[in-house]
Motif scaffolding. Structure first.
Motif, short mmCIF file in Angstrom:
data_model
loop_
_atom_site.label_atom_id
_atom_site.label_comp_id
_atom_site.label_asym_id
_atom_site.label_seq_id
_atom_site.Cartn_x
_atom_site.Cartn_y
_atom_site.Cartn_z
N UNK A 160 0.83 -1.21 0.00
CA UNK A 160 0.00 0.00 0.00
C UNK A 160 0.87 1.26 0.00
N UNK A 161 0.40 2.28 -0.67
CA UNK A 161 1.07 3.57 -0.70
C UNK A 161 0.22 4.57 0.10
N UNK A 162 0.88 5.56 0.68
CA UNK A 162 0.20 6.53 1.52
C UNK A 162 0.41 7.93 0.95
N UNK A 163 -0.67 8.68 0.84
CA UNK A 163 -0.60 10.09 0.46
C UNK A 163 -1.13 10.89 1.64
N UNK A 164 -0.45 11.96 2.01
CA UNK A 164 -0.90 12.79 3.12
C UNK A 164 -1.55 14.06 2.60
N UNK A 165 -2.49 14.56 3.39
CA UNK A 165 -3.15 15.83 3.08
C UNK A 165 -3.28 16.61 4.38
N UNK A 166 -3.36 17.91 4.26
CA UNK A 166 -3.46 18.77 5.42
C UNK A 166 -4.87 18.83 5.98
N UNK A 167 -5.86 18.79 5.09
CA UNK A 167 -7.25 18.89 5.52
C UNK A 167 -8.08 17.79 4.87
N UNK A 168 -9.27 17.58 5.39
CA UNK A 168 -10.17 16.61 4.79
C UNK A 168 -10.59 17.03 3.39
N UNK A 169 -10.80 18.31 3.19
CA UNK A 169 -11.16 18.81 1.86
C UNK A 169 -10.05 18.50 0.86
N UNK A 170 -8.82 18.75 1.27
CA UNK A 170 -7.68 18.46 0.41
C UNK A 170 -7.56 16.96 0.15
N UNK A 171 -7.84 16.15 1.15
CA UNK A 171 -7.77 14.70 0.98
C UNK A 171 -8.80 14.22 -0.03
N UNK A 172 -10.02 14.75 0.05
CA UNK A 172 -11.08 14.38 -0.90
C UNK A 172 -10.67 14.76 -2.32
#
Length: 143
Positions: A83-95
């Motif tokens: 599995x690969x992981x991508x990080x985001x600062x906010x939930x909006x950015x993650x979506x």
């Protein structure tokens, strides 16, 4: 000048207003405090990181060791091999990142797959694209 209730502290699932009244925060500060308030392990980890390097962006092929450690732990815990992981600062950015990544992968593998299925009236974030997903008219019309 505040026109609402001022929350001043928290412990576990509870938050307390300026008059001392307690509330159960059923949405975890809009899903940002899912491990509760005043979590000693989180406080210690944040304090340790603040002493080492308080902030540094994970961008332009640069990061910090704690990000590698977290990515490795999450990848190992995922039920997906390699599995690969991508990080985001906010939930909006993650979506937004999730949808763009999904569209990119589908464009390569199966161009006919381009629809995103969502639940009407659900909250996915505050960016324009994320608000459109949930279809909450009061949020959409505020732009």
């Amino acid at each position: 000048m505040s026109s609402g209730v001022d929350m001043v502290s928290g412990s576990g699932v509870f938050v307390f207003d300026s008059s001392g009244k307690d509330y159960i925060d059923a949405v975890s500060a809009l899903f940002c405090a899912t491990l509760g308030f005043h979590n000693e392990r989180l406080i210690e980890a944040a304090t340790r990181q603040m002493r080492e390097l308080p902030v540094y962006p994970t961008a332009l092929n640069r990061t910090v060791p704690v990000v590698h450690a977290l990515a490795d732990a999450l990848s190992a815990a995922a039920p997906i091999p390699d599995a690969h992981v991508l990080f985001a600062t906010t939930g909006s950015e993650a979506i937004e990142t999730l949808i763009k990544t999904t569209w990119y992968i589908n464009k390569q593998r199966n161009p006919k797959r381009h629809k995103i299925i969502t639940r009407r009236g659900s909250y996915h974030g505050s960016t324009i694209f994320a608000t459109r997903l949930g279809g909450i008219e009061s949020i959409i019309n505020s732009f």
